[in-house]
Design an enzyme around this catalytic site. Structure first.
Site, PDB file in Angstrom:
ATOM      1  N   HIS A 274       0.965  -1.105   0.089  1.00 58.28           N
ATOM      2  CA  HIS A 274       0.069  -0.019   0.075  1.00 58.28           C
ATOM      3  C   HIS A 274       1.124   1.183  -0.095  1.00 58.28           C
ATOM      4  O   HIS A 274       0.330   2.538  -0.183  1.00 58.28           O
ATOM      5  CB  HIS A 274      -0.886   0.040   1.108  1.00 58.28           C
ATOM      6  CG  HIS A 274      -2.088  -0.844   1.137  1.00 58.28           C
ATOM      7  ND1 HIS A 274      -3.038  -0.997   0.292  1.00 58.28           N
ATOM      8  CD2 HIS A 274      -2.086  -2.308   1.781  1.00 58.28           C
ATOM      9  CE1 HIS A 274      -3.789  -1.938   0.090  1.00 58.28           C
ATOM     10  NE2 HIS A 274      -3.480  -2.792   1.324  1.00 58.28           N
TER      11      HIS A 274
ATOM     12  N   ARG B 277       6.411  -6.714   2.602  1.00 58.56           N
ATOM     13  CA  ARG B 277       5.086  -7.061   1.885  1.00 58.56           C
ATOM     14  C   ARG B 277       5.014  -6.673   0.412  1.00 58.56           C
ATOM     15  O   ARG B 277       4.878  -5.230   0.269  1.00 58.56           O
ATOM     16  CB  ARG B 277       3.889  -6.608   2.735  1.00 58.56           C
ATOM     17  CG  ARG B 277       2.469  -7.108   1.958  1.00 58.56           C
ATOM     18  CD  ARG B 277       1.249  -6.791   2.897  1.00 58.56           C
ATOM     19  NE  ARG B 277       1.051  -5.565   3.304  1.00 58.56           N
ATOM     20  CZ  ARG B 277      -0.277  -5.180   3.939  1.00 58.56           C
ATOM     21  NH1 ARG B 277      -0.864  -6.042   4.374  1.00 58.56           N
ATOM     22  NH2 ARG B 277      -0.405  -3.728   4.202  1.00 58.56           N
TER      23      ARG B 277
ATOM     24  N   ASP C 257      16.655 -10.584  -3.495  1.00 61.77           N
ATOM     25  CA  ASP C 257      18.136 -10.141  -4.118  1.00 61.77           C
ATOM     26  C   ASP C 257      18.364  -8.895  -3.345  1.00 61.77           C
ATOM     27  O   ASP C 257      19.633  -8.790  -3.002  1.00 61.77           O
ATOM     28  CB  ASP C 257      18.332 -10.180  -5.363  1.00 61.77           C
ATOM     29  CG  ASP C 257      18.552 -11.307  -6.289  1.00 61.77           C
ATOM     30  OD1 ASP C 257      18.529 -12.273  -5.533  1.00 61.77           O
ATOM     31  OD2 ASP C 257      18.373 -11.255  -7.595  1.00 61.77           O
TER      32      ASP C 257
ATOM     33  N   GLU D  52      -7.076 -12.838   3.361  1.00 61.30           N
ATOM     34  CA  GLU D  52      -7.858 -11.929   3.659  1.00 61.30           C
ATOM     35  C   GLU D  52      -8.931 -11.867   2.752  1.00 61.30           C
ATOM     36  O   GLU D  52      -9.247 -10.403   2.317  1.00 61.30           O
ATOM     37  CB  GLU D  52      -6.996 -10.521   3.693  1.00 61.30           C
ATOM     38  CG  GLU D  52      -6.043 -10.580   2.366  1.00 61.30           C
ATOM     39  CD  GLU D  52      -5.216  -9.340   2.442  1.00 61.30           C
ATOM     40  OE1 GLU D  52      -5.144  -8.327   3.392  1.00 61.30           O
ATOM     41  OE2 GLU D  52      -4.186  -9.184   1.594  1.00 61.30           O
TER      42      GLU D  52
ATOM     43  N   ASP E  99      -9.045  -6.499   4.680  1.00 61.25           N
ATOM     44  CA  ASP E  99      -9.523  -6.726   3.411  1.00 61.25           C
ATOM     45  C   ASP E  99     -10.872  -7.908   3.484  1.00 61.25           C
ATOM     46  O   ASP E  99     -11.476  -7.947   2.326  1.00 61.25           O
ATOM     47  CB  ASP E  99      -8.610  -7.237   2.494  1.00 61.25           C
ATOM     48  CG  ASP E  99      -7.755  -6.277   1.866  1.00 61.25           C
ATOM     49  OD1 ASP E  99      -8.355  -5.667   0.873  1.00 61.25           O
ATOM     50  OD2 ASP E  99      -6.676  -5.830   2.228  1.00 61.25           O
TER      51      ASP E  99
HETATM   52  C1  3PY Z   1      -5.820  -6.241   6.254  1.00 60.86           C
HETATM   53  O1  3PY Z   1      -6.448  -5.969   7.420  1.00 60.86           O
HETATM   54  O2  3PY Z   1      -6.515  -6.248   4.938  1.00 60.86           O
HETATM   55  C2  3PY Z   1      -4.293  -6.020   5.939  1.00 60.86           C
HETATM   56  O3  3PY Z   1      -3.924  -6.144   4.912  1.00 60.86           O
HETATM   57  C3  3PY Z   1      -3.451  -6.078   7.302  1.00 60.86           C
HETATM   58  O4  3PY Z   1      -2.104  -5.475   7.094  1.00 60.86           O
HETATM   59 MG    MG Z   2      -5.094  -6.270   3.395  1.00 61.10          MG
END
Ligand code: 3PY
Ligand code: MG
Length: 257
Positions: free
Chosen positions: A48, A73, A87, A152, A178
């Site tokens: 994000h 992430r 890498d 998620e 999500d």
């Molecule tokens: C979510 O809650 O969707 C996340 O990705 C938390 O990091």
């Molecule tokens: Mg999320």
């Protein structure tokens, strides 16, 4: 020099709960500030935040001076992006929106060298091997990578057992925000149906014997989900903490008149 040990992977193997913070402010100094605050791990959010591989490397370099493991992430578990992040020295990847065993297996393969996987080989020119200074990097690297799949969505929750069983998947992490959207409850991460879905996901992950993690920024939710067996919890974000502290300070000053 020795291949850097993946301390997050070691933490997962030990009993007890660890707490970490997400960093979405891309400046290396931000990761460095957070590295010295006493948390167990940091998560650099390339999903994000406006990161690229170079800015993630800069944060990894800044944090390397501190005794704290880092999760990265990526925005997606793409095979080429995974190679580039490994890498530059990422060892643990938290891959968002994993919804099937096949998807998890593709990312697990991307993280390991042949014959265990499909990771491209160029150890002498990458930071992961400390530019060629690490002895036996190619032979040891597969042991130090760690894959966390993020659950998620409704399809992801349905596939928990299959995803957890994939060779190379080290842990699963539940994303309530999500998941709420996937349940038709966008923006309502504390809705009872969302909380119940997260409870169910954590219990089922724990039942597979795979470490379970979750994002929980409120004390009652941290307690609730560690009570169900979650062992690594992301408890906040740099932006959220900074904004809250600044807002509280401004409000306190206003009430003084
Ligand atoms: C979510 O809650 O969707 C996340 O990705 C938390 O990091
Ligand atoms: Mg999320």
């Amino acid at each position: 020099m020795d291949l850097p040990s993946n301390e997050f992977k070691r933490q997962l193997a030990r009993p007890g709960v660890t707490h970490g913070l997400l960093t979405g402010i891309t400046d290396p100094a931000m990761a460095e500030v957070l590295a010295a605050t006493g948390f167990d791990w940091l998560l650099i959010d390339g999903e994000h935040a406006p990161h690229d591989v170079g800015s993630i490397m800069s944060q990894l370099q800044a944090v390397a001076a501190y005794d704290i493991p880092v999760i990265v992430r990526p925005e997606v578990g793409d095979t080429v992006l995974v190679k580039r992040l490994l890498d530059v020295g990422a060892q643990t990847l938290l891959v968002p929106m994993v919804e099937s065993a096949a998807q998890a297996a593709q990312v697990a393969a991307a993280m390991r060298y042949p014959p265990n996987g499909v990771r491209g080989v160029a150890a002498s020119v990458n930071r992961a091997a400390r530019w060629g200074a690490v002895d036996g990097y190619l032979q040891g690297a597969d042991h130090e990578v760690c894959l966390v799949c993020q659950i998620e969505s409704v399809p992801g929750v349905a596939a928990i057992e299959e995803i957890a069983a994939v060779d190379g998947v080290d842990a699963l992490f539940v994303g309530p925000t999500d998941l709420a959207a996937s349940l038709g409850l966008i923006g309502q991460a504390r809705h009872p149906d969302v909380l119940a879905a997260v409870d169910d996901a954590i219990e089922r992950i724990v039942a597979t014997g795979t470490p379970a993690g979750v994002f929980a920024a409120q004390p009652d939710l941290i307690e609730r989900w560690t009570g169900l067996g979650a062992t690594f919890v992301a408890v906040g974000t740099d932006v959220g903490l900074l904004r809250q502290a600044a807002t509280d300070l401004a409000a306190a000053l206003r009430t003084r008149g």
